[in-house]
Design a protein around this motif. Structure first.
Motif, short mmCIF file in Angstrom:
data_model
loop_
_atom_site.label_atom_id
_atom_site.label_comp_id
_atom_site.label_asym_id
_atom_site.label_seq_id
_atom_site.Cartn_x
_atom_site.Cartn_y
_atom_site.Cartn_z
N ALA A 1 -13.25 3.21 2.32
CA ALA A 1 -11.94 3.48 2.63
C ALA A 1 -11.25 3.12 1.72
O ALA A 1 -11.36 2.42 0.67
CB ALA A 1 -11.31 3.11 3.72
N PRO A 2 -10.51 4.08 0.98
CA PRO A 2 -9.43 3.45 0.21
C PRO A 2 -8.57 3.25 -0.05
O PRO A 2 -8.09 2.53 0.83
CB PRO A 2 -8.36 5.44 -0.15
CG PRO A 2 -9.50 6.46 0.71
CD PRO A 2 -10.20 5.68 1.64
N GLN A 3 -8.49 1.92 -0.82
CA GLN A 3 -7.89 0.42 -0.42
C GLN A 3 -6.63 0.81 -1.79
O GLN A 3 -7.58 1.56 -3.23
CB GLN A 3 -8.67 0.01 -1.04
CG GLN A 3 -9.34 -0.39 0.13
CD GLN A 3 -10.49 -1.79 0.00
OE1 GLN A 3 -11.64 -1.86 -0.19
NE2 GLN A 3 -10.08 -3.08 -0.15
N ASP A 4 -5.66 0.09 -1.99
CA ASP A 4 -4.85 -0.04 -3.18
C ASP A 4 -5.77 -0.71 -3.96
O ASP A 4 -6.51 -2.37 -3.30
CB ASP A 4 -3.15 -0.74 -2.68
CG ASP A 4 -2.67 -0.95 -4.49
OD1 ASP A 4 -2.76 -1.22 -5.25
OD2 ASP A 4 -1.26 -1.63 -3.44
N PRO A 5 -5.74 -0.22 -5.47
CA PRO A 5 -6.86 -0.99 -6.53
C PRO A 5 -6.24 -2.38 -6.87
O PRO A 5 -6.96 -3.07 -7.48
CB PRO A 5 -7.03 0.03 -7.92
CG PRO A 5 -5.79 0.87 -7.64
CD PRO A 5 -5.13 0.50 -6.34
N ALA A 6 -5.11 -2.01 -6.65
CA ALA A 6 -3.89 -3.61 -7.66
C ALA A 6 -4.88 -5.04 -6.44
O ALA A 6 -4.53 -6.18 -6.60
CB ALA A 6 -3.08 -3.68 -7.14
N ASP A 7 -4.99 -4.22 -5.52
CA ASP A 7 -5.07 -5.80 -4.09
C ASP A 7 -6.30 -5.53 -3.82
O ASP A 7 -6.96 -6.45 -2.24
CB ASP A 7 -4.31 -5.00 -2.82
CG ASP A 7 -2.59 -5.50 -3.08
OD1 ASP A 7 -2.10 -6.90 -3.92
OD2 ASP A 7 -2.18 -4.60 -1.92
N LYS A 8 -7.68 -4.92 -4.31
CA LYS A 8 -9.09 -4.85 -3.86
C LYS A 8 -9.24 -5.94 -3.76
O LYS A 8 -10.48 -6.30 -3.30
CB LYS A 8 -9.48 -3.71 -4.56
CG LYS A 8 -10.92 -2.94 -3.92
CD LYS A 8 -11.83 -1.20 -4.75
CE LYS A 8 -12.71 -1.60 -3.94
NZ LYS A 8 -12.97 0.14 -4.88
#
Length: 293
Positions: free
Chosen positions: A4-11
């Motif tokens: 699922a798409p995730q906030d890249p900063a928090d991945k």
């Protein structure tokens, strides 16, 4: 890891990290948090089926992530490591072989021209040809007290590892790279935005950009594409082995964290694949948001 798409900063993990120090060249096991090379997440789709690959510095970090991704895309991988990195190298071998591809681990110090020649000869002996050459191995050492603290010994090691080895391997490998083959070099955000404490390292990364663009024009008539990837901060063993402060590493990137090696691998896959057939002399910047020219 979820698709699922995730906030890249928090991945992936964000600083602050525990302070950690290692002797160069560093190794993977003690790192906290452990680097992600794609062991649980990278799924191939046959983009590099039967490619024969030579990769420098494949024992850990970006090199290990690329070796794993290439194997899962269908490529065989011969990679270099330093003798002190043998344990990490065996982990890379295992990952490649678990993907059903051939792994050939070769102890090699690319600072030595003769060792580069033997490496290319070994690759041709093992594979018959070289479809992809990836010049990834590099060395850095932070010197926050300025140019006066950069010894000739350090300067020589940085130059010979980052530039001489790349030059020799390209020169020696080109006769064995068929039309449709590819050379991929590892540059860095440091090529464009040098950190003063990494002056000599940044200098070599700028040279790699220029070398890549010049060599690409030289080899296109032979059907060989030449590109580079310029990572920003990446969480690899080189960091605790060469930087005095690991706690805030990567915080300077607009994304607020370092990349994991797994996040770099798809760029190397793309550049070697037929999807990139019209792409040469390009630098793929993967910096976590740092704007580059």
């Amino acid at each position: 890891m979820s698709d699922a798409p995730q906030d890249p900063a928090d991945k992936y993990p964000r600083p602050d990290f525990p302070q950690q120090d290692q002797e160069p060249p560093g190794w993977t096991g003690p790192m906290d948090p452990p680097p992600d090379h794609g062991e649980e997440s990278y799924r191939g789709s046959g983009l590099l089926q039967s490619r024969k690959t030579v990769l420098t510095g494949g024992d850990s970090g970006i090199g290990r992530a690329v070796a794993l991704a290439y194997a899962r895309e269908g490529a065989d991988v011969l990679f270099t490591y330093l003798p002190s990195e043998a344990k990490d190298a065996q982990d890379t071998v295992r990952l490649v072989e678990e993907a059903g591809r051939r792994a050939v681990a070769v102890p090699c110090d690319i600072r030595e021209e003769e060792q580069c020649l033997r490496l290319v000869e070994r690759a041709v002996e093992e594979f018959g040809r070289i479809d992809v050459l990836i010049n990834n191995a590099a060395y850095q050492m932070s010197q926050p007290d300025g140019i006066g603290e950069i010894s000739t010994e350090q300067f020589d090691r940085v130059m010979r590892t980052n530039l001489y080895g790349m030059f020799w391997l390209c020169k020696m490998a080109v006769p064995h790279i068929p039309a449709g083959g590819s050379i991929i070099n590892t540059a860095s955000v440091q090529a464009y935005k040098p950190s003063p404490h990494l002056l000599d390292y940044a200098m070599t990364k700028g040279a790699i950009v220029t070398f890549t663009q010049g060599l690409a024009q030289m080899l296109i008539d032979d059907g060989i594409r030449v590109n580079a990837v310029a990572p920003g901060p990446v969480w690899t063993p080189l960091i605790p082995a060469t930087l005095p402060d690991t706690q805030e590493f990567g915080k300077q990137a607009p994304m607020g964290r370092p990349a994991q090696p797994r996040e770099m691998a798809p760029a190397y896959v793309f550049l070697a694949s037929e999807h990139a057939s019209f792409i040469t002399a390009e630098i793929v910047n993967a910096t976590g948001g740092t704007p580059l020219p």
